[in-house]
Design a protein around this motif. Structure first.
Motif, PDB file in Angstrom:
ATOM      1  N   UNK A  83       0.921  -1.164   0.183  1.00 12.46           N
ATOM      2  CA  UNK A  83      -0.005   0.014  -0.093  1.00 12.46           C
ATOM      3  C   UNK A  83       0.850   1.262   0.043  1.00 12.46           C
ATOM      4  N   UNK A  84       2.082   1.319   0.271  1.00 11.92           N
ATOM      5  CA  UNK A  84       2.873   2.193   0.778  1.00 11.92           C
ATOM      6  C   UNK A  84       3.755   2.437  -0.578  1.00 11.92           C
ATOM      7  N   UNK A  85       4.052   1.441  -1.508  1.00 14.84           N
ATOM      8  CA  UNK A  85       4.875   1.403  -2.801  1.00 14.84           C
ATOM      9  C   UNK A  85       5.157   0.207  -3.139  1.00 14.84           C
ATOM     10  N   UNK A  86       6.347  -0.144  -3.496  1.00 11.04           N
ATOM     11  CA  UNK A  86       6.918  -1.515  -3.911  1.00 11.04           C
ATOM     12  C   UNK A  86       8.200  -1.719  -3.493  1.00 11.04           C
ATOM     13  N   UNK A  87       8.457  -3.193  -3.669  1.00 13.09           N
ATOM     14  CA  UNK A  87       9.970  -3.460  -3.467  1.00 13.09           C
ATOM     15  C   UNK A  87      10.437  -4.468  -4.534  1.00 13.09           C
ATOM     16  N   UNK A  88      11.650  -4.740  -5.031  1.00 14.29           N
ATOM     17  CA  UNK A  88      12.190  -5.811  -5.638  1.00 14.29           C
ATOM     18  C   UNK A  88      13.460  -6.324  -4.843  1.00 14.29           C
ATOM     19  N   UNK A  89      13.396  -7.623  -4.946  1.00 11.34           N
ATOM     20  CA  UNK A  89      14.554  -8.279  -4.240  1.00 11.34           C
ATOM     21  C   UNK A  89      15.692  -8.523  -5.366  1.00 11.34           C
ATOM     22  N   UNK A  90      16.819  -7.885  -5.064  1.00 13.81           N
ATOM     23  CA  UNK A  90      17.878  -8.014  -5.962  1.00 13.81           C
ATOM     24  C   UNK A  90      18.709  -9.125  -5.674  1.00 13.81           C
ATOM     25  N   UNK A  91      18.803  -9.507  -4.437  1.00 13.60           N
ATOM     26  CA  UNK A  91      19.769 -10.798  -4.217  1.00 13.60           C
ATOM     27  C   UNK A  91      19.243 -11.366  -3.024  1.00 13.60           C
ATOM     28  N   UNK A  92      19.210 -12.561  -2.637  1.00 13.89           N
ATOM     29  CA  UNK A  92      18.673 -13.323  -1.572  1.00 13.89           C
ATOM     30  C   UNK A  92      19.720 -14.558  -1.299  1.00 13.89           C
ATOM     31  N   UNK A  93      20.467 -14.480  -0.398  1.00 14.33           N
ATOM     32  CA  UNK A  93      21.470 -15.665   0.145  1.00 14.33           C
ATOM     33  C   UNK A  93      21.128 -16.025   1.634  1.00 14.33           C
ATOM     34  N   UNK A  94      21.915 -16.911   2.039  1.00 13.87           N
ATOM     35  CA  UNK A  94      21.475 -17.458   3.409  1.00 13.87           C
ATOM     36  C   UNK A  94      22.034 -16.567   4.500  1.00 13.87           C
ATOM     37  N   UNK A  95      22.852 -15.829   4.095  1.00 18.76           N
ATOM     38  CA  UNK A  95      23.160 -14.428   5.343  1.00 18.76           C
ATOM     39  C   UNK A  95      22.988 -13.165   5.087  1.00 18.76           C
ATOM     40  N   UNK A  96      22.215 -12.980   3.918  1.00 15.53           N
ATOM     41  CA  UNK A  96      21.886 -11.499   3.585  1.00 15.53           C
ATOM     42  C   UNK A  96      20.695 -11.471   2.411  1.00 15.53           C
ATOM     43  N   UNK A  97      19.997 -10.381   2.458  1.00 18.25           N
ATOM     44  CA  UNK A  97      19.255 -10.306   1.443  1.00 18.25           C
ATOM     45  C   UNK A  97      19.018  -8.537   0.831  1.00 18.25           C
ATOM     46  N   UNK A  98      19.049  -8.500  -0.260  1.00 15.22           N
ATOM     47  CA  UNK A  98      19.148  -6.906  -0.802  1.00 15.22           C
ATOM     48  C   UNK A  98      18.230  -6.826  -1.706  1.00 15.22           C
ATOM     49  N   UNK A  99      17.219  -5.523  -1.171  1.00 20.05           N
ATOM     50  CA  UNK A  99      16.194  -4.893  -1.726  1.00 20.05           C
ATOM     51  C   UNK A  99      16.385  -3.528  -2.358  1.00 20.05           C
ATOM     52  N   UNK A 100      15.405  -3.384  -3.440  1.00 20.84           N
ATOM     53  CA  UNK A 100      15.268  -1.952  -3.920  1.00 20.84           C
ATOM     54  C   UNK A 100      13.733  -1.568  -3.523  1.00 20.84           C
TER      55      UNK A 100
END
Length: 114
Positions: free
Chosen positions: A7-24
């Motif tokens: 409802x506030x906007x959107x996101x994309x998952x750029x990278x997803x690993x066991x120790x970290x996740x990166x989103x835009x």
């Protein structure tokens, strides 16, 4: 690439690993995420467009392009976009042991989500 509208906007998952996740993450004008915390991860936000009004444990500060916000595991936090004509965009790096959406504990939410 995983994409999710909120409802506030959107996101994309750029990278997803066991120790970290990166989103835009994009926050639409005059919107904000829920005031929340996480049991199993910390987050680092880098503002890449617009302005983010960030609350951490009740303290509010504005951040601009190129500024970095560090959110410790368990800290209550939210980001709001105070602008009326521009998205706030940031890169979120989650670091921890679990990155599921069910590790979001919402304290206050404008959209009545639990």
């Amino acid at each position: 690439m995983e994409h999710d509208k909120r409802p506030w906007g959107q996101y994309w998952v750029l990278e997803d690993s066991k120790s970290y996740k990166v989103k835009r993450v994009e926050v639409h004008p005059n919107h904000r995420l829920s005031y929340q915390y996480h049991h199993k991860r910390s987050e680092i936000w880098t503002i890449v467009q617009g302005v983010g009004q960030v609350t951490i444990n009740g303290e509010v500060k504005e951040y601009g392009v190129g500024e970095v916000v560090k959110i410790p595991q368990g800290a209550k936090h939210r980001i709001a976009n105070p602008k009326e004509d521009e998205n706030c965009v940031f890169i979120e790096v989650q670091v921890g042991t679990y990155f599921g959406e069910d590790d979001i504990v919402r304290i206050q939410d404008d959209y009545s989500r639990e």
